[in-house]
Design a protein around this motif. Structure first.
Motif, PDB file in Angstrom:
ATOM      1  N   SER A 230      -2.482   3.369  10.970  1.00 61.17           N
ATOM      2  CA  SER A 230      -1.510   2.741  12.062  1.00 61.17           C
ATOM      3  C   SER A 230      -0.488   1.412  11.883  1.00 61.17           C
ATOM      4  N   ASP A 231      -1.096   0.935  10.927  1.00 69.04           N
ATOM      5  CA  ASP A 231      -0.153  -0.328  10.429  1.00 69.04           C
ATOM      6  C   ASP A 231       0.935  -0.021   9.565  1.00 69.04           C
ATOM      7  N   PHE A 232       1.018   1.005   9.131  1.00 74.40           N
ATOM      8  CA  PHE A 232       2.084   1.605   7.969  1.00 74.40           C
ATOM      9  C   PHE A 232       3.675   1.425   8.778  1.00 74.40           C
TER      10      PHE A 232
ATOM     11  N   THR B 183      -4.276   3.905   3.894  1.00 76.51           N
ATOM     12  CA  THR B 183      -3.464   3.411   2.986  1.00 76.51           C
ATOM     13  C   THR B 183      -4.342   2.514   2.040  1.00 76.51           C
ATOM     14  N   VAL B 184      -3.856   2.751   0.690  1.00 72.96           N
ATOM     15  CA  VAL B 184      -4.314   1.994  -0.561  1.00 72.96           C
ATOM     16  C   VAL B 184      -3.668   1.265  -1.285  1.00 72.96           C
ATOM     17  N   PRO B 185      -3.954   0.257  -1.834  1.00 69.73           N
ATOM     18  CA  PRO B 185      -2.906  -0.626  -2.820  1.00 69.73           C
ATOM     19  C   PRO B 185      -2.158   0.447  -3.956  1.00 69.73           C
ATOM     20  N   ALA B 186      -0.851   0.426  -3.694  1.00 68.58           N
ATOM     21  CA  ALA B 186       0.082   1.421  -4.553  1.00 68.58           C
ATOM     22  C   ALA B 186      -0.209   1.250  -6.070  1.00 68.58           C
ATOM     23  N   HIS B 187      -0.325   0.087  -6.579  1.00 70.56           N
ATOM     24  CA  HIS B 187      -0.019  -0.277  -8.122  1.00 70.56           C
ATOM     25  C   HIS B 187      -1.487   0.169  -8.484  1.00 70.56           C
TER      26      HIS B 187
ATOM     27  N   ASN C  21       0.714  -1.235  -0.018  1.00 67.45           N
ATOM     28  CA  ASN C  21      -0.004   0.007   0.035  1.00 67.45           C
ATOM     29  C   ASN C  21       1.004   1.287   0.067  1.00 67.45           C
ATOM     30  N   VAL C  22       0.258   2.277  -0.562  1.00 66.29           N
ATOM     31  CA  VAL C  22       0.710   3.708  -0.356  1.00 66.29           C
ATOM     32  C   VAL C  22       0.139   4.448   0.680  1.00 66.29           C
ATOM     33  N   LEU C  23       0.687   5.065   1.674  1.00 68.39           N
ATOM     34  CA  LEU C  23       0.003   5.953   2.571  1.00 68.39           C
ATOM     35  C   LEU C  23      -0.250   7.260   2.151  1.00 68.39           C
ATOM     36  N   LEU C  24      -1.592   7.711   2.222  1.00 67.93           N
ATOM     37  CA  LEU C  24      -1.854   9.186   1.818  1.00 67.93           C
ATOM     38  C   LEU C  24      -2.402   9.951   2.998  1.00 67.93           C
ATOM     39  N   ARG C  25      -1.799  11.029   3.093  1.00 70.52           N
ATOM     40  CA  ARG C  25      -2.080  11.881   4.365  1.00 70.52           C
ATOM     41  C   ARG C  25      -2.273  13.374   3.672  1.00 70.52           C
TER      42      ARG C  25
END
Length: 372
Positions: free
Chosen positions: A115-117, A68-72, A32-36
């Motif tokens: 929190s898992d990232f 966070t969501v799947p990056a690809h 995943n990619v973290l978006l903030r």
């Protein structure tokens, strides 16, 4: 979280960060990619636990938050959305999905909690210096090809970056070797790099830094410690673990007394090697250089397909010499020569050869011979 962002900007940033994410992950959060979103900015962060990349871009933030969501998957969606569209990303706390809206398209992606990232805690960096992007690119371009891919010699799987030279002529030096060839390049030591530890920057990190440099006029801030290195290029921050190992004493393999000097037109030489090596076998790849006064004959013999020879006029006045090299390695080095004229300093058929630009330009290459 609710944020609106311009497609082209989001695509460019995702293009930078999604490459770090391995396509196959045993730990789901690493896919995943973290978006903030906060303070009119959207930051994107991805990691593979050895390498972490963060990029920040301007955005219209209606509600701050993160997910966070799947990056690809996100990258592919944004890539396929229409040019010029405004993309709305919205996540509500009670549902584990991110809604994506643009023009008439609607998507929802499964999310995992922020929190898992994992966070690649960099700790304190002991040295900080700034280099021009063109210099960083040159350091990488001139040495990257010689990085070893042999995992058993993991300490050769990167570029050794350290300070070298004397007090009056201190340099920042990058070295890479795979045991068959060696590449070394020196730049003037930047302010702040004095006393820096010698560090081995991993191959993947080197490749990512190279891809991130799209403006040669930009400045690159480098921070490092014994365990980590961080590159800041504009809005992108790349932090990486270093290879924990000891780089070999490479100085011992750089020949100092090679007395036979061959001066050759780089382009003619490169093309001739390329032509004769056409018939070499995938396994052999050996090209023979037969040197005599003013003349170089390149030849390849392949028992399965035939032979090839080509003659070049060169500047060579020493004793006749026959020596063999791996043609691919020879072409790799020839491609690094920045000027029009290459100088090869040779000793005998069994000793390493030193190859440089006629105007040196701070770079040198060493190539081990082959039996032919």
């Amino acid at each position: 979280m609710k944020v609106t962002v311009e497609r082209a900007q989001l695509l460019k940033s995702l293009g930078h960060v999604h490459r770090v994410v391995e396509r196959r992950n045993t730990i789901p959060i690493l896919g995943n990619v973290l978006l903030r979103a906060e303070n009119s900015r959207l930051s994107l962060k991805a990691t593979d636990l050895d390498l972490e990349i963060t990029e920040t871009l301007a955005a219209d933030v209606a509600t701050s938050g993160s997910t966070t969501v799947p990056a690809h998957m996100l990258y592919d969606i944004v890539r396929k959305l229409p040019d010029g569209s405004q993309i709305v990303l919205e996540a509500t706390g009670d549902r584990a999905v991110l809604a994506i809206r643009a023009a008439r398209s609607r998507f929802t992606l499964q999310t995992l909690p922020e929190s898992d990232f994992p966070d690649l805690a960099a700790g304190e960096m002991t040295h900080t210096f700034t280099l021009g992007a063109a210099d960083v690119k040159r350091l990488i371009d001139r040495t990257q090809f010689a990085i070893s891919t042999e995992e058993t010699r993991y300490y050769l799987n990167g570029i050794y970056l350290h300070s070298a030279g004397s007090a009056t002529n201190a340099t920042l030096r990058a070295v890479a070797t795979d045991g068959h060839r060696l590449a070394q390049i020196d730049l003037a030591l930047p302010s702040g790099a004095n006393g820096m530890p010698g560090v081995i920057v991993p191959r993947k990190t080197v490749g990512e830094v190279q891809r991130l440099i799209d403006d040669p006029e930009a400045a690159v801030t480098v921070e490092l410690s014994l365990g980590k290195i961080r590159f800041t290029i504009g809005n992108v921050v790349l932090t990486s673990k270093l290879i924990d190992g000891t780089f070999p004493d490479y100085g011992r393999v750089i020949p100092a007394n090679n007395d036979k000097q061959l001066i050759v037109d780089k382009h003619d030489f490169e093309q001739a090697v390329d032509r004769v090596s056409t018939i070499s076998s995938e396994r052999g790849r050996a090209v023979k250089l037969a040197l005599a006064s003013g003349k170089l004959v390149l030849s390849v013999t392949n028992p399965d397909s035939g032979s090839a020879t080509e003659e070049l006029e060169v500047d060579y006045a020493a004793d006749a010499l026959d020596i063999g090299f791996n043609s691919r390695y020879l072409l790799d080095i020839a491609a690094q020569i920045e000027g029009d004229v290459a100088v090869l300093r040779l000793a005998d058929p069994g000793s390493p050869t030193l190859i440089q630009d006629k105007d040196s330009k701070g770079a040198l290459y060493v190539l081990m011979p082959m039996r032919v």
